[in-house]
Scaffold this active site. Structure first.
Site, mmCIF file in Angstrom:
data_model
loop_
_atom_site.group_PDB
_atom_site.id
_atom_site.type_symbol
_atom_site.label_atom_id
_atom_site.label_comp_id
_atom_site.label_asym_id
_atom_site.label_seq_id
_atom_site.Cartn_x
_atom_site.Cartn_y
_atom_site.Cartn_z
ATOM 1 N N LYS A 116 14.338 7.172 2.378
ATOM 2 C CA LYS A 116 13.728 6.299 3.473
ATOM 3 C C LYS A 116 14.896 5.640 4.152
ATOM 4 O O LYS A 116 14.582 4.913 5.133
ATOM 5 C CB LYS A 116 12.537 5.241 2.785
ATOM 6 C CG LYS A 116 11.876 6.080 1.962
ATOM 7 C CD LYS A 116 10.712 6.580 2.813
ATOM 8 C CE LYS A 116 9.192 7.234 2.014
ATOM 9 N NZ LYS A 116 8.750 6.157 1.644
ATOM 10 N N GLU A 121 -0.364 -5.068 6.329
ATOM 11 C CA GLU A 121 0.661 -5.246 5.647
ATOM 12 C C GLU A 121 1.490 -6.159 6.529
ATOM 13 O O GLU A 121 2.353 -7.024 5.905
ATOM 14 C CB GLU A 121 1.600 -3.834 5.761
ATOM 15 C CG GLU A 121 0.746 -3.002 4.547
ATOM 16 C CD GLU A 121 1.470 -1.382 4.664
ATOM 17 O OE1 GLU A 121 1.314 -0.560 3.698
ATOM 18 O OE2 GLU A 121 1.919 -1.138 5.692
ATOM 19 N N THR A 171 0.854 -1.012 0.147
ATOM 20 C CA THR A 171 0.168 -0.055 0.070
ATOM 21 C C THR A 171 0.954 1.106 0.143
ATOM 22 O O THR A 171 1.859 1.438 0.658
ATOM 23 C CB THR A 171 -0.675 -0.037 1.313
ATOM 24 O OG1 THR A 171 -1.664 -1.188 1.115
ATOM 25 C CG2 THR A 171 -1.818 1.433 1.456
ATOM 26 N N GLY A 180 3.447 2.024 7.874
ATOM 27 C CA GLY A 180 2.038 2.487 8.385
ATOM 28 C C GLY A 180 1.618 3.888 7.971
ATOM 29 O O GLY A 180 0.749 4.617 8.521
HETATM 30 C C1 5RP Z 1 1.399 2.128 4.354
HETATM 31 C C2 5RP Z 1 2.856 1.969 4.375
HETATM 32 C C3 5RP Z 1 3.643 2.611 3.073
HETATM 33 O O1 5RP Z 1 4.480 1.608 2.611
HETATM 34 C C4 5RP Z 1 4.454 3.577 3.710
HETATM 35 O O2 5RP Z 1 3.777 4.426 4.302
HETATM 36 C C5 5RP Z 1 5.319 4.205 2.677
HETATM 37 O O3 5RP Z 1 4.562 4.940 1.686
HETATM 38 P P1 5RP Z 1 4.937 5.723 0.399
HETATM 39 O O4 5RP Z 1 5.010 4.449 -0.619
HETATM 40 O O5 5RP Z 1 3.606 6.368 -0.169
HETATM 41 O O6 5RP Z 1 5.865 6.702 0.501
HETATM 42 O O7 5RP Z 1 3.419 1.624 5.210
HETATM 43 O O8 5RP Z 1 0.873 1.865 5.208
#
Ligand code: 5RP
Length: 224
Positions: free
Chosen positions: A121, A103, A25, A95
């Protein structure tokens, strides 16, 4: 966005015909689902379980077959998901999109988990990103205080004026711990609080990390 897309697309290359796949997600997982949808249009056969209603809707739109755990024999072959932070041991904070419970269920039901992130990240130590914790609405004020007792500044996530609700009908508390010295220990302590459903620390769950960089390159990290 480009960095997220290229990491996601590289991960989808690991999906083989006949596999069962966990769909993540978020905005990075979005690109993985899009790419998988394109491969399915070209004839790849996969069955998938999504980690959120949003990802499930997208997958179905793209013609990816969605199954339930009742239809799955054994484990999923591979899950591809994003993260909010990843450290050198491949421990994760997840999250940010509020889907951490599903997840974690999907990741723990998978033989392999590949994490897809942009370079922002990748961190030395988890904790700069406030740790999302899913809690049940009943007694949430008390659960919040107990989280605070573990040494964080907790904030119930809002969506406009309302408290954000997960796909499971629960609340998310974003817990600012600062630097997290021992993610495994903290995860156990958080999950020991009545009212907590699950926390966003994914400890020793990721098998691979693919990083998309702003310069257009993609790197598959080696675990420390
Ligand atoms: C959702 C998640 C996503 O993987 C996390 O927040 C990263 O999101 P993005 O790919 O939009 O940067 O854990 O619950």
């Amino acid at each position: 966005m480009e960095a997220k897309r290229i990491a996601a697309e590289q991960a989808v290359a690991y999906i083989e015909d006949g596999m069962t796949v966990g769909l993540g997600t978020g905005s990075t997982a979005y690109w993985a689902i899009k790419k998988l949808g394109a491969r399915v249009q070209e004839g790849l056969r996969v069955k998938a379980i999504a980690t959120s209603q949003e990802s499930e809707v997208l997958a179905k739109e793209l013609g990816i077959e969605i199954i339930t755990f009742a239809e799955l024999s054994g484990q999923l072959d591979l899950t591809i998901d994003g993260a909010d932070e990843v450290d050198a041991a491949f421990d994760l904070t997840k999250g940010g999109g509020g889907a951490l419970l599903r997840e974690k269920i999907v990741a723990s039901a998978s033989k392999r988990m590949i994490v897809i992130v942009d370079e922002s990240k990748v961190v030395e130590r988890l904790g700069a990103f406030p740790l999302p914790v899913e809690i049940v609405p009943f007694g949430w004020e008390m659960t919040l205080r107990q989280l605070e007792n573990l040494g964080c500044k907790p904030a119930v996530r809002l969506q406009g004026e309302e408290r954000f609700r997960t796909d499971n009908g629960n609340f998310i508390v974003d817990c600012a711990f600062g630097s997290i010295a021992d993610p495994g220990k903290l995860s156990v302590a958080i999950n020991g609080i009545p009212g907590v459903v699950e926390n966003g620390l994914f400890v020793r769950m990721a098998d691979g990390v693919i990083v998309g960089r702003m310069d257009g390159s993609v790197q598959e990290l080696k675990q420390a």
